[in-house]
Design an enzyme around this catalytic site. Structure first.
Site, PDB file in Angstrom:
ATOM      1  N   HIS A  66      -7.938   9.170  11.101  1.00 47.55           N
ATOM      2  CA  HIS A  66      -7.415   7.896  11.190  1.00 47.55           C
ATOM      3  C   HIS A  66      -5.910   7.479  10.266  1.00 47.55           C
ATOM      4  O   HIS A  66      -5.920   7.195   8.781  1.00 47.55           O
ATOM      5  CB  HIS A  66      -7.826   7.269  10.391  1.00 47.55           C
ATOM      6  CG  HIS A  66      -7.718   5.854  11.140  1.00 47.55           C
ATOM      7  ND1 HIS A  66      -9.426   4.513  11.874  1.00 47.55           N
ATOM      8  CD2 HIS A  66      -7.314   4.628  10.591  1.00 47.55           C
ATOM      9  CE1 HIS A  66      -8.769   3.601  10.969  1.00 47.55           C
ATOM     10  NE2 HIS A  66      -7.596   3.476  11.343  1.00 47.55           N
ATOM     11  N   HIS A  68      -1.970   5.860  11.082  1.00 45.24           N
ATOM     12  CA  HIS A  68      -0.759   4.840  11.549  1.00 45.24           C
ATOM     13  C   HIS A  68       0.208   5.005  11.796  1.00 45.24           C
ATOM     14  O   HIS A  68       1.403   5.073  10.986  1.00 45.24           O
ATOM     15  CB  HIS A  68      -0.835   3.253  11.575  1.00 45.24           C
ATOM     16  CG  HIS A  68      -2.179   3.222  11.753  1.00 45.24           C
ATOM     17  ND1 HIS A  68      -2.888   1.847  12.920  1.00 45.24           N
ATOM     18  CD2 HIS A  68      -2.860   2.724  10.613  1.00 45.24           C
ATOM     19  CE1 HIS A  68      -3.796   1.704  12.545  1.00 45.24           C
ATOM     20  NE2 HIS A  68      -4.081   2.086  11.080  1.00 45.24           N
ATOM     21  N   GLU A  75       0.440  -8.210   9.281  1.00 51.20           N
ATOM     22  CA  GLU A  75      -0.106  -9.433   9.163  1.00 51.20           C
ATOM     23  C   GLU A  75       0.896 -10.550   8.934  1.00 51.20           C
ATOM     24  O   GLU A  75       0.566 -11.827   9.042  1.00 51.20           O
ATOM     25  CB  GLU A  75      -1.064  -8.953   8.144  1.00 51.20           C
ATOM     26  CG  GLU A  75      -2.091  -8.230   9.102  1.00 51.20           C
ATOM     27  CD  GLU A  75      -2.282  -7.456   9.586  1.00 51.20           C
ATOM     28  OE1 GLU A  75      -3.168  -6.109   9.352  1.00 51.20           O
ATOM     29  OE2 GLU A  75      -0.926  -6.424   9.157  1.00 51.20           O
ATOM     30  N   LYS A 160     -10.292   2.809  20.313  1.00 53.01           N
ATOM     31  CA  LYS A 160     -10.048   1.874  18.700  1.00 53.01           C
ATOM     32  C   LYS A 160     -10.122   0.231  19.754  1.00 53.01           C
ATOM     33  O   LYS A 160      -9.689   0.131  20.598  1.00 53.01           O
ATOM     34  CB  LYS A 160      -8.536   2.203  18.546  1.00 53.01           C
ATOM     35  CG  LYS A 160      -8.320   1.330  17.167  1.00 53.01           C
ATOM     36  CD  LYS A 160      -8.990   1.914  16.213  1.00 53.01           C
ATOM     37  CE  LYS A 160      -9.072   0.726  14.957  1.00 53.01           C
ATOM     38  NZ  LYS A 160      -7.126   1.043  14.032  1.00 53.01           N
ATOM     39  N   HIS A 199     -13.129   0.189  14.113  1.00 57.78           N
ATOM     40  CA  HIS A 199     -12.386  -1.196  12.786  1.00 57.78           C
ATOM     41  C   HIS A 199     -13.410  -1.703  12.131  1.00 57.78           C
ATOM     42  O   HIS A 199     -14.139  -2.847  12.803  1.00 57.78           O
ATOM     43  CB  HIS A 199     -11.535  -1.284  12.962  1.00 57.78           C
ATOM     44  CG  HIS A 199     -11.273  -2.376  12.174  1.00 57.78           C
ATOM     45  ND1 HIS A 199      -9.563  -2.111  10.557  1.00 57.78           N
ATOM     46  CD2 HIS A 199     -11.402  -3.908  11.554  1.00 57.78           C
ATOM     47  CE1 HIS A 199      -9.955  -2.804  10.196  1.00 57.78           C
ATOM     48  NE2 HIS A 199     -10.146  -3.819  10.747  1.00 57.78           N
ATOM     49  N   ASP A 287      -6.487   5.773   7.104  1.00 59.89           N
ATOM     50  CA  ASP A 287      -5.618   4.835   7.587  1.00 59.89           C
ATOM     51  C   ASP A 287      -4.361   4.744   6.973  1.00 59.89           C
ATOM     52  O   ASP A 287      -3.535   3.974   6.649  1.00 59.89           O
ATOM     53  CB  ASP A 287      -6.243   3.458   6.865  1.00 59.89           C
ATOM     54  CG  ASP A 287      -6.106   2.359   7.352  1.00 59.89           C
ATOM     55  OD1 ASP A 287      -6.077   3.101   8.507  1.00 59.89           O
ATOM     56  OD2 ASP A 287      -6.543   1.452   7.000  1.00 59.89           O
TER      57      ASP A 287
END
Length: 390
Positions: A66, A68, A75, A160, A199, A287
């Site tokens: 996991h 990115h 956000e 995902k 998630h 993550d």
């Protein structure tokens, strides 16, 4: 050709002092120290490099399921988009295999960019795969649908989706059932795992929608890969029953007593094991490079942190140091367990025929050497191979 001598080998099971021969990226032989057959060195034109581990712990390279690696976040607006990761970040974290994915933003970030970043990292030295889709439904894809992505794109090994999170699209049970069905069939047709990485947020339904989606079907619970299950106490409690039913559980690695995310990994692992969840069904991931925003009771973002890529290694090192768990159990959670679930047959173990992905740790569990596909990327704690633009 690379020869690792005097390795206190965990493959991930303990094998004692061993010698390991790697050629053309693959492990050729693993034998008790001093017993490597001479024929192992009869490869014309290959220069032999010898590394003496000196009795230090040697384990498979970390599989981070996991990451990115092409950036995430957003956000809080455009200024909060995290940038892509460079090769040296993986080397310093002991990560030799990584699965990349989109995050909250499946609108302005493209799977095409993610795919090309995966290919770039592969050329630079590590092994990579990606997930199609994003947080929401309908899922963004590369070829028009999930099944085609799995069948036609070599790097795509799963899908995902976000559930029980205020940033998700709050899919219905039927939509989750359709998603897991599509990724399962795509996996069957392509010979891949076809996992649905879910998630998990902290909303009250938790894992219940996943169980309801497969109720009355023959879809195995292992088709799901719920992640961030260590987010909160209620989700961990639900995870016990999910794991005891045979499901895999992915914990976002959080080293130390004051973790950056959720609950302490060692505490969560201990609780799962004590309540009967098989150790083989637990995995850790970082993550890494993902945004970790915090929100107030009004749903307004109040802060933003970035998931550290090295959190898995630091968690493993800490757990090895405390001796609370068997070494093989800790190492398996970041090597053979994710390899088995993701059907990465040449990863996660130090055995003949597997890729030459190895870590050498010193007596304090710091990284000494990192080898990916038989190539040394770190030597005596220093990164020796960097990405194209580093």
């Amino acid at each position: 050709m690379l020869l690792i001598r005097n390795a206190d080998l965990y493959d991930p099971e303990p094998r004692g002092l061993s010698d390991i021969v790697i050629s053309a990226g693959l492990i050729l032989a693993v034998c008790p120290s001093g017993e490597i057959p001479p024929a192992s060195f009869s490869f014309a034109g290959e220069e032999l490099r010898v590394v003496d581990a000196g009795g230090d712990l040697v384990m498979p390279g970390i599989i981070d399921r996991h990451v990115h690696f092409n950036g995430a976040g957003g956000e809080g607006g455009p200024a909060n988009r995290t940038p892509p990761l460079q090769l040296s970040s993986f080397v310093k974290a002991g990560v030799t295999s990584a699965v990349g994915m989109l995050g909250t933003d499946g609108t302005c970030r493209a799977l095409e960019d993610l795919l090309m970043k995966a290919r770039g990292l592969e050329e630079e030295g590590i092994s990579t795969w990606i997930l199609t889709g994003s947080y929401g439904i309908p899922s963004p894809t590369l070829t028009g649908n999930v099944r085609r992505d799995l069948c036609l794109i070599d790097k795509v090994i799963g899908l995902k989706l976000a559930v029980s999170d205020h940033r998700s699209s709050h899919p219905s049970i039927e939509e989750i059932r359709r998603a897991v069905s599509d990724v399962r069939v795509g996996g069957i047709l392509s010979g891949k795992a076809g996992c649905l990485c879910v998630h998990m947020g902290s909303e009250a339904p938790g894992l219940t929608p996943l169980l309801e989606a497969i109720e009355g079907t023959d879809i195995p619970i292992t088709q799901f890969a719920p992640t961030h299950i260590s987010r909160c106490e209620s989700l961990v409690k639900q995870s016990v029953e999910f794991g005891k039913r045979g499901g895999y559980l992915d914990i976002t690695a959080a080293p130390g007593k004051n973790p950056i995310f959720g609950l302490s990994t060692s505490k969560v692992v201990s609780g799962l094991l004590e309540n009967g969840v098989p150790a083989s069904n637990i995995t850790l991931s970082s993550d890494g490079n993902g945004s970790m925003p915090s929100f107030n009771e009004k749903g307004e973002m109040t802060g933003l942190k970035i998931g550290p890529l090295d959190s898995v290694f630091r968690t493993v090192a800490g757990m090895l140091g405390t001796k609370e768990f068997p070494r093989s159990t800790v190492i398996s959670m970041v090597t053979s367990n994710p390899a088995d679930h993701l059907k990465l047959s040449r990863k996660g173990r130090v055995c003949p025929g597997c890729d030459g992905d190895l870590l050498v740790l010193d007596g304090d569990f710091n990284l000494r050497y990192v080898a990916a596909k038989g190539r040394l990327l770190m030597e005596e704690g220093e990164v020796t191979v960097r990405g194209t633009f580093e």
